[in-house]
Motif scaffolding. Structure first.
Motif, PDB file in Angstrom:
ATOM      1  N   GLU A  89      42.442  45.103  44.752  1.00  0.00           N
ATOM      2  CA  GLU A  89      41.592  46.013  45.500  1.00  0.00           C
ATOM      3  C   GLU A  89      40.633  46.729  44.550  1.00  0.00           C
ATOM      4  O   GLU A  89      40.856  46.807  43.345  1.00  0.00           O
ATOM      5  CB  GLU A  89      42.454  47.044  46.236  1.00  0.00           C
ATOM      6  N   ASP A  90      39.551  47.271  45.123  1.00  0.00           N
ATOM      7  CA  ASP A  90      38.558  47.972  44.309  1.00  0.00           C
ATOM      8  C   ASP A  90      39.136  49.230  43.690  1.00  0.00           C
ATOM      9  O   ASP A  90      38.872  49.557  42.537  1.00  0.00           O
ATOM     10  CB  ASP A  90      37.325  48.322  45.158  1.00  0.00           C
ATOM     11  N   ASP A  91      39.926  49.974  44.444  1.00  0.00           N
ATOM     12  CA  ASP A  91      40.500  51.224  43.951  1.00  0.00           C
ATOM     13  C   ASP A  91      41.993  51.056  43.687  1.00  0.00           C
ATOM     14  O   ASP A  91      42.640  50.144  44.220  1.00  0.00           O
ATOM     15  CB  ASP A  91      40.293  52.347  44.974  1.00  0.00           C
ATOM     16  N   LEU A  92      42.522  51.950  42.869  1.00  0.00           N
ATOM     17  CA  LEU A  92      43.959  51.950  42.603  1.00  0.00           C
ATOM     18  C   LEU A  92      44.717  52.364  43.856  1.00  0.00           C
ATOM     19  O   LEU A  92      44.345  53.331  44.516  1.00  0.00           O
ATOM     20  CB  LEU A  92      44.286  52.940  41.498  1.00  0.00           C
ATOM     21  N   ASP A  93      45.780  51.645  44.175  1.00  0.00           N
ATOM     22  CA  ASP A  93      46.628  52.142  45.259  1.00  0.00           C
ATOM     23  C   ASP A  93      47.549  53.221  44.687  1.00  0.00           C
ATOM     24  O   ASP A  93      47.629  53.434  43.478  1.00  0.00           O
ATOM     25  CB  ASP A  93      47.409  51.002  45.923  1.00  0.00           C
ATOM     26  N   ASP A  94      48.235  53.923  45.564  1.00  0.00           N
ATOM     27  CA  ASP A  94      49.015  55.086  45.151  1.00  0.00           C
ATOM     28  C   ASP A  94      50.145  54.706  44.185  1.00  0.00           C
ATOM     29  O   ASP A  94      50.422  55.431  43.222  1.00  0.00           O
ATOM     30  CB  ASP A  94      49.595  55.796  46.376  1.00  0.00           C
ATOM     31  N   ALA A  95      50.802  53.584  44.440  1.00  0.00           N
ATOM     32  CA  ALA A  95      51.926  53.188  43.591  1.00  0.00           C
ATOM     33  C   ALA A  95      51.446  52.855  42.180  1.00  0.00           C
ATOM     34  O   ALA A  95      52.066  53.261  41.186  1.00  0.00           O
ATOM     35  CB  ALA A  95      52.650  51.993  44.200  1.00  0.00           C
ATOM     36  N   THR A  96      50.346  52.122  42.083  1.00  0.00           N
ATOM     37  CA  THR A  96      49.809  51.765  40.771  1.00  0.00           C
ATOM     38  C   THR A  96      49.332  52.998  40.027  1.00  0.00           C
ATOM     39  O   THR A  96      49.573  53.154  38.826  1.00  0.00           O
ATOM     40  CB  THR A  96      48.659  50.753  40.918  1.00  0.00           C
TER      41      THR A  96
END
Length: 293
Positions: free
Chosen positions: A136-143
């Motif tokens: 994905e373009d943005d970091l997800d919360d877990a990452t």
């Protein structure tokens, strides 16, 4: 001096927001995201067989049985590479001096964090963590949470060490190939992540000021800035490597140990005694001929 609780909470939130924005912005820089499979193939090809590399990419280096001393050599190579690269860039941004500071200091900090992200990913993949980016373009919360914990380890935060250990234990227990998202976003680890983000937001603001001072004088600022970056980035990377390599999920499994006892085809001593003396003498003579021949 008394500081109202509301102001302290607001200050903490601002520090957390600054760090989060810096992390997300650095993750968007070109070349920051590491392709796990491509990196492992390149990093391990001089040290491992093609079959080991295949298992390491399809599963993990631990599942492939790659010894920790081999992983340490590869990790040190990656640390030296990233340290040299980030130090050279930092020195280059210190050349213009005082007039260029408004532009060079934010750029230097962003690329510094970008290289922290690069070495974090490389060390994580060597020590059997799953792919940290989902494409994905943005970091997800877990990452974002696990990278915050990695940064905390790099800065020597003990609570980050404990939290990373809990996340690794959760993955080992579940034999999971992905991050334990619930633990990182809603579980017991998440409050620790928030506190570490606040701490890092304050710490990085201070380091930005220190770098600003170092860049004030042209040319001299380049030497000081590059040296400052080298002196901080190298030990932080080694600190993360040491912690990740000591976790349970990094332990090689299924490998053949050097010096492993191979069962002899000779009969046990008790059976040996039952063989007539002539038979024993004949067999000893045959073995002697085989050795000499």
């Amino acid at each position: 001096m008394y500081v109202p609780a509301m102001d302290m909470d607001k200050s903490s939130e601002n520090a957390e927001s600054r760090f989060s924005a810096l992390l997300v912005g650095a993750a968007r820089l070109p070349g920051v995201r590491i392709d796990r499979e491509a990196y492992l193939r390149t990093a391990l090809r001089r040290h491992c067989s093609e079959e080991d590399i295949r298992r390491a990419t399809e599963e993990t280096p631990a599942a492939a049985g790659i010894p920790l001393d081999v992983l340490e050599r590869v990790a040190n190579e990656s640390i030296r590479y990233e340290t040299a690269k980030v130090s050279a860039i930092s020195a280059a941004t210190g050349l213009p001096g005082l007039l260029a500071m408004p532009a060079t200091v934010p750029a230097d900090l962003a690329q510094y964090v970008g290289h922290m992200l690069r070495i974090s990913q490389k060390l994580a993949y060597l020590y059997s963590w799953p792919d940290l980016f989902s494409g994905e373009d943005d970091l997800d919360d877990a990452t974002r949470s696990v990278l915050t914990l990695f940064f905390g380890v790099m800065f020597g935060t003990q609570s980050a060490n404990a939290a990373v250990g809990k996340v690794a234990q959760a993955m080992a227990e579940q034999v999971a190939k992905t991050l334990p998202r619930k633990a990182l976003t809603k579980g017991v680890v998440y409050p620790v992540v928030k506190k570490i983000a606040q701490h890092l937001g304050v710490k990085m603001t201070r380091e930005t000021f220190a770098k600003s001072v170092s860049k004030a004088v042209p040319v001299v600022g380049a030497v000081v800035s590059g040296g400052f970056t080298f002196a901080t980035f190298l030990p932080m990377s080694k600190r993360l490597k040491k912690h990740l390599s000591g976790l349970e999920i990094a332990e090689p499994t299924g490998q053949v140990l050097v010096g492993e006892v191979v069962r002899d085809e000779e009969p046990p001593a008790a059976d040996e005694a039952k063989i007539p003396k002539q038979g024993r003498d004949w067999r000893i003579g045959r073995r002697r001929k085989e050795i000499e021949g």
